[in-house]
Design a protein around this motif. Structure first.
Motif, PDB file in Angstrom:
ATOM      1  N   ALA A   1       0.826  -1.213   0.000  1.00  0.00           N
ATOM      2  CA  ALA A   1       0.000   0.000   0.000  1.00  0.00           C
ATOM      3  C   ALA A   1       0.858   1.260   0.000  1.00  0.00           C
ATOM      4  CB  ALA A   1      -0.951   0.002   1.193  1.00  0.00           C
ATOM      5  N   ILE A   2       2.098   1.169   0.469  1.00  0.00           N
ATOM      6  CA  ILE A   2       2.990   2.325   0.503  1.00  0.00           C
ATOM      7  C   ILE A   2       3.371   2.763  -0.905  1.00  0.00           C
ATOM      8  CG2 ILE A   2       5.179   1.077   0.668  1.00  0.00           C
ATOM      9  CD1 ILE A   2       4.261   4.208   2.687  1.00  0.00           C
ATOM     10  N   GLN A   3       3.198   1.884  -1.899  1.00  0.00           N
ATOM     11  CA  GLN A   3       3.553   2.199  -3.281  1.00  0.00           C
ATOM     12  C   GLN A   3       2.406   2.831  -4.070  1.00  0.00           C
ATOM     13  OE1 GLN A   3       4.722  -1.659  -4.626  1.00  0.00           O
ATOM     14  NE2 GLN A   3       6.693  -1.588  -3.575  1.00  0.00           N
ATOM     15  N   ALA A   4       1.213   2.849  -3.501  1.00  0.00           N
ATOM     16  CA  ALA A   4       0.044   3.385  -4.212  1.00  0.00           C
ATOM     17  C   ALA A   4       0.249   4.862  -4.519  1.00  0.00           C
ATOM     18  CB  ALA A   4      -1.211   3.194  -3.375  1.00  0.00           C
ATOM     19  N   ARG A   5      -0.192   5.274  -5.691  1.00  0.00           N
ATOM     20  CA  ARG A   5      -0.065   6.678  -6.092  1.00  0.00           C
ATOM     21  C   ARG A   5      -1.444   7.303  -6.259  1.00  0.00           C
ATOM     22  NH1 ARG A   5       5.043   8.220  -7.105  1.00  0.00           N
ATOM     23  NH2 ARG A   5       6.547   6.551  -7.340  1.00  0.00           N
ATOM     24  N   ASP A   6      -1.559   8.552  -5.796  1.00  0.00           N
ATOM     25  CA  ASP A   6      -2.818   9.271  -5.957  1.00  0.00           C
ATOM     26  C   ASP A   6      -2.846   9.934  -7.344  1.00  0.00           C
ATOM     27  OD1 ASP A   6      -1.241  11.576  -5.774  1.00  0.00           O
ATOM     28  OD2 ASP A   6      -1.954  12.104  -3.773  1.00  0.00           O
ATOM     29  N   GLN A   7      -3.817  10.772  -7.595  1.00  0.00           N
ATOM     30  CA  GLN A   7      -3.943  11.393  -8.909  1.00  0.00           C
ATOM     31  C   GLN A   7      -2.799  12.354  -9.239  1.00  0.00           C
ATOM     32  OE1 GLN A   7      -7.912  13.041  -9.009  1.00  0.00           O
ATOM     33  NE2 GLN A   7      -8.827  11.036  -9.387  1.00  0.00           N
ATOM     34  N   ARG A   8      -2.108  12.816  -8.213  1.00  0.00           N
ATOM     35  CA  ARG A   8      -0.940  13.675  -8.440  1.00  0.00           C
ATOM     36  C   ARG A   8       0.358  12.882  -8.415  1.00  0.00           C
ATOM     37  NH1 ARG A   8      -1.947  18.786  -4.602  1.00  0.00           N
ATOM     38  NH2 ARG A   8      -2.140  17.125  -3.082  1.00  0.00           N
ATOM     39  N   GLN A   9       0.227  11.545  -8.472  1.00  0.00           N
ATOM     40  CA  GLN A   9       1.365  10.617  -8.504  1.00  0.00           C
ATOM     41  C   GLN A   9       2.192  10.623  -7.223  1.00  0.00           C
ATOM     42  OE1 GLN A   9       1.685   8.261 -10.955  1.00  0.00           O
ATOM     43  NE2 GLN A   9      -0.312   9.147 -11.399  1.00  0.00           N
ATOM     44  N   ARG A  10       1.567  10.969  -6.098  1.00  0.00           N
ATOM     45  CA  ARG A  10       2.252  10.948  -4.811  1.00  0.00           C
ATOM     46  C   ARG A  10       1.943   9.641  -4.087  1.00  0.00           C
ATOM     47  NH1 ARG A  10      -0.090  15.781  -1.757  1.00  0.00           N
ATOM     48  NH2 ARG A  10      -1.872  14.666  -2.537  1.00  0.00           N
ATOM     49  N   THR A  11       2.945   9.086  -3.437  1.00  0.00           N
ATOM     50  CA  THR A  11       2.750   7.910  -2.597  1.00  0.00           C
ATOM     51  C   THR A  11       2.364   8.401  -1.202  1.00  0.00           C
ATOM     52  OG1 THR A  11       5.025   7.837  -1.790  1.00  0.00           O
ATOM     53  CG2 THR A  11       4.570   6.639  -3.847  1.00  0.00           C
TER      54      THR A  11
END
Length: 158
Positions: free
Chosen positions: A143-153
Motif C-alpha cells: 500500500a505504501i507504493q500506491a499513487r494518488d492522482q498527483r502521482q504521490r505515494t
C-alpha cells in the motif's frame, strides 16, 4: 426530510457526538439503517468513523449489523470508503482502524475517486500515530507504493 434533518434523527443521531453502545446496539437488529445516506452520500458508518468518541468496542456492539448491511463497502459521493474516514480520524486507535479494515479488507488498497488517495494516504496525511501506520503497513505492505492522482505515494505526506 432534508439531509440535515435526516442526519439528526435515527441512526445518524446515534453516531454523532458522544456514543452510547446501548443506543448503537439496536442497529444490529435494524441493520438496514446502516444503508441510509446522509450529507455527501455518507452512510452512518462513515460518520461514525469520523467521530472522535468512537471506539472499537462501540463498533463491536454492531458488528453483525455492519456485516449484514455491507456499509463498509459503500463509498460516499467522493468515492471514499469508511476506512478512509477511520484513517483520517486523528482520534482513531489502531484497534478501531483494524476493526473497520476487517469489515472490508479490500478498502486498504482502494483509492478515492476524487483524489486517488488510499486510506494509507489519509493516515500519512494526518501523520497518524505510529502504531496505526505500522498496523496498516503490516496488513498490506505494498500500500505504501500506491499513487494518488498527483502521482504521490503515502510517504510524500510524512
Amino acid at each position: 426530510m432534508s439531509s440535515s434533518d435526516h442526519q439528526q434523527s435515527g441512526i445518524f443521531a446515534a453516531v454523532t457526538g458522544a456514543i452510547s453502545t446501548a443506543e448503537l446496539a439496536k442497529y444490529n437488529v435494524e441493520w438496514m439503517s446502516w444503508k441510509e445516506r446522509g450529507e455527501g452520500g455518507r452512510n452512518a458508518l462513515h460518520v461514525l468513523c469520523c467521530n472522535m468518541f468512537v471506539t472499537a468496542q462501540n463498533l463491536a456492539s454492531v458488528e453483525e449489523g455492519l456485516r449484514l448491511s455491507g456499509a463498509a463497502n459503500e463509498a460516499d459521493a467522493e468515492g471514499r470508503l469508511p476506512l478512509h474516514d477511520a484513517c483520517s480520524n486523528p482520534s482513531a486507535s489502531p484497534a478501531l482502524v483494524d476493526f473497520v479494515y476487517r469489515l472490508n479488507p479490500a478498502a486498504l488498497t482502494s483509492s478515492s475517486s476524487s483524489t486517488g488517495e488510499t486510506p494509507l494516504h489519509e493516515a500519512c496525511g494526518l501523520v497518524a500515530e505510529v502504531p496505526v501506520l505500522a498496523m496498516l503497513l503490516k496488513l498490506e505492505a505494498r500500500a505504501i507504493q500506491a499513487r494518488d492522482q498527483r502521482q504521490r505515494t503515502p510517504a510524500h505526506s510524512l
